[in-house]
Design a protein around this motif. Structure first.
Motif, PDB file in Angstrom:
ATOM      1  N   ASN A 118      38.455  47.606  40.469  1.00 58.26           N
ATOM      2  CA  ASN A 118      39.817  48.117  40.623  1.00 58.26           C
ATOM      3  C   ASN A 118      40.424  47.527  41.897  1.00 58.26           C
ATOM      4  O   ASN A 118      39.803  47.581  42.966  1.00 58.26           O
ATOM      5  CB  ASN A 118      39.816  49.648  40.692  1.00 58.26           C
ATOM      6  N   TRP A 119      41.620  46.979  41.778  1.00 54.56           N
ATOM      7  CA  TRP A 119      42.254  46.322  42.911  1.00 54.56           C
ATOM      8  C   TRP A 119      43.764  46.523  42.850  1.00 54.56           C
ATOM      9  O   TRP A 119      44.308  46.895  41.804  1.00 54.56           O
ATOM     10  CB  TRP A 119      41.938  44.824  42.921  1.00 54.56           C
ATOM     11  N   ARG A 120      44.437  46.273  43.965  1.00 59.72           N
ATOM     12  CA  ARG A 120      45.879  46.355  44.031  1.00 59.72           C
ATOM     13  C   ARG A 120      46.393  45.326  45.038  1.00 59.72           C
ATOM     14  O   ARG A 120      45.630  44.766  45.838  1.00 59.72           O
ATOM     15  CB  ARG A 120      46.351  47.757  44.422  1.00 59.72           C
ATOM     16  N   ILE A 121      47.706  45.088  44.997  1.00 58.59           N
ATOM     17  CA  ILE A 121      48.333  44.145  45.922  1.00 58.59           C
ATOM     18  C   ILE A 121      48.645  44.887  47.219  1.00 58.59           C
ATOM     19  O   ILE A 121      49.345  45.899  47.211  1.00 58.59           O
ATOM     20  CB  ILE A 121      49.621  43.560  45.311  1.00 58.59           C
ATOM     21  N   LYS A 122      48.113  44.380  48.337  1.00 54.37           N
ATOM     22  CA  LYS A 122      48.408  44.988  49.628  1.00 54.37           C
ATOM     23  C   LYS A 122      49.398  44.160  50.456  1.00 54.37           C
ATOM     24  O   LYS A 122      49.978  44.664  51.407  1.00 54.37           O
ATOM     25  CB  LYS A 122      47.127  45.192  50.422  1.00 54.37           C
ATOM     26  N   ASP A 123      49.581  42.883  50.125  1.00 54.04           N
ATOM     27  CA  ASP A 123      50.522  42.013  50.824  1.00 54.04           C
ATOM     28  C   ASP A 123      51.242  41.179  49.781  1.00 54.04           C
ATOM     29  O   ASP A 123      50.672  40.247  49.205  1.00 54.04           O
ATOM     30  CB  ASP A 123      49.783  41.119  51.821  1.00 54.04           C
ATOM     31  N   ALA A 124      52.517  41.533  49.510  1.00 53.11           N
ATOM     32  CA  ALA A 124      53.254  40.859  48.451  1.00 53.11           C
ATOM     33  C   ALA A 124      53.459  39.377  48.770  1.00 53.11           C
ATOM     34  O   ALA A 124      53.370  38.523  47.872  1.00 53.11           O
ATOM     35  CB  ALA A 124      54.608  41.546  48.226  1.00 53.11           C
TER      36      ALA A 124
END
Length: 401
Positions: free
Chosen positions: A182-188
């Motif tokens: 599971n991952w997400r964007i932390k720096d667009a």
């Protein structure tokens, strides 16, 4: 001189050059080559199809486009006023194309001629239309999921991908490993500019996850991977993935790693179970031996301690007796020095009483001269006398003989 103006070999007079070579003259004759063979007429390309050696006719294409436009536009709209209105409408649509909306879970990133200029928050915003400015709205709060080793077909069905799931362990065994990340964007900005556009769907995260899991599995034993080290491996893979993605400046945060399956491949599962059974028997035998050792050693230590205590007690007893005898001897010696004759007689009498006290004694007076003393014999021991029930049997046996 061109071939069409050759006059040799003509039957009905010279050719004036008005007809191409190879065409029949009015008199029925045919133009021939310099050696008398008839020439073939050249094929001309059609007027509406451009030759492969010539560029397309721009005027023809423009006329076709104009006819198509007249067919779809109402009559009179293609005049000067109509064209102005259409131009104004096109400019208006171009300006309106700069309006964009950022959802609450998104972050707006505005570029001017490809260079970053600002971030925008949730809401409706405006940027100069393309190609001057461009706006991207990546979802920075969504938790994305990547599956490694399998592909989810439906909620209850999945397909194994053995090329991804088979991994080599530290003890040279093969484990079938399936897990999710599971991952997400932390720096667009980093996500948009540093990650390949073809990998925006999670291919980069998947490649990093597979590499990190292979490294973690390659440092551990298969039995520990399948049992007690699952949580430790998950944390280790998450830490390795975050380090690699940060080194790439990918702008990704790993939220968690979850192992779905960790077992031996189907082809060797039976052999592996036999090995595990043998290892379990080995552990059981070792436990029994340790339990026997833990019971025998304390007993032996206790027996040794008991023997040592008995020896210590015997030593103390002997030493005390010897000390007492020495002290008694010293006391008797002191009395002996005071009265030697009395002490000597007392010692003699005490010694004789100890020696003769348990014996049968006959006292004979020296005054009884010539009298035969009668000494009673001691009774026969009981084990030498025949038993009462055995005496008649012995007599009968003697009579028979």
């Amino acid at each position: 001189m061109p071939w069409t103006n050759q006059t040799g070999g003509q039957e009905n007079g010279p050719n004036d050059g008005s007809k191409p070579a190879g065409e029949a003259n009015p008199g029925g004759s045919q133009v021939k080559g310099p050696w008398g063979q008839p020439t073939k007429p050249a094929k001309r390309p059609p007027q509406d199809e451009p030759s492969g050696l010539r560029p397309p006719d721009f005027e023809t294409l423009l006329s076709k486009w104009w006819e198509e436009l007249r067919r779809h536009v109402p009559p009179g709209a293609l005049g000067r006023n109509g064209l102005s209105a259409m131009a104004a409408l096109a400019v208006g649509l171009w300006l309106v194309s700069g309006v964009y909306t950022v959802n609450p879970q998104e972050q707006g990133v505005v570029l001017r001629f490809g260079a970053f200029i600002k971030h925008t928050g949730p809401g409706t915003h405006y940027h100069l239309p393309w190609p001057i400015e461009t706006a991207y709205t990546p979802n920075v709060k969504k938790i994305n999921q990547v599956d490694v080793g399998f592909k989810q077909i439906s909620d209850k069905q999945s397909e194994d991908i053995t090329d991804e799931s088979y991994m080599l362990t530290g003890d040279e065994n093969i484990v079938d490993m399936q897990f999710t990340v599971n991952w997400r964007i932390k720096d667009a900005n980093a996500w948009l500019f540093n990650v390949d556009l073809g990998a925006k769907n999670g291919d980069t995260v998947k490649a990093v996850a597979e590499s990190a899991m292979r490294e973690a599995v390659g440092q551990d034993r298969i039995d520990l991977i399948m049992t007690s080290h699952r949580e430790e491996i998950q944390l280790r893979v998450q830490r390795l993935m975050q380090q690699m993605l940060d080194s790439y400046n990918a702008g990704v945060e790993i939220v968690g790693v979850k192992m779905q399956k960790a077992e031996t491949p189907t082809q060797v599962r039976a052999a592996y179970l036999d090995v595990q059974k043998a290892l379990a028997d080995q552990d059981r035998k070792r436990s029994e031996a340790e339990a026997y050792r833990n019971s025998v050693i304390p007993e032996a230590k206790g027996a040794a301690a008991h023997i040592i205590q008995e020896a210590e007690g015997y030593k103390a007893q002997v030493v005390a007796l010897a000390t007492g005898e020495a002290q008694r001897f010293n006391a008797v010696y002191q009395e002996y020095k005071k009265a030697p004759e009395v002490t000597r007689r007392r010692i003699y009498i005490e010694t004789m009483s100890q020696v003769m006290g348990s014996m049968n004694k006959v006292i004979v007076d020296d005054a009884a001269k010539g009298v035969m003393p009668y000494l009673q014999l001691p009774p026969m021991p009981s084990k030498m006398a025949p038993k009462q029930d055995e005496a008649p049997k012995a007599a009968e046996k003697a009579d028979i003989q």
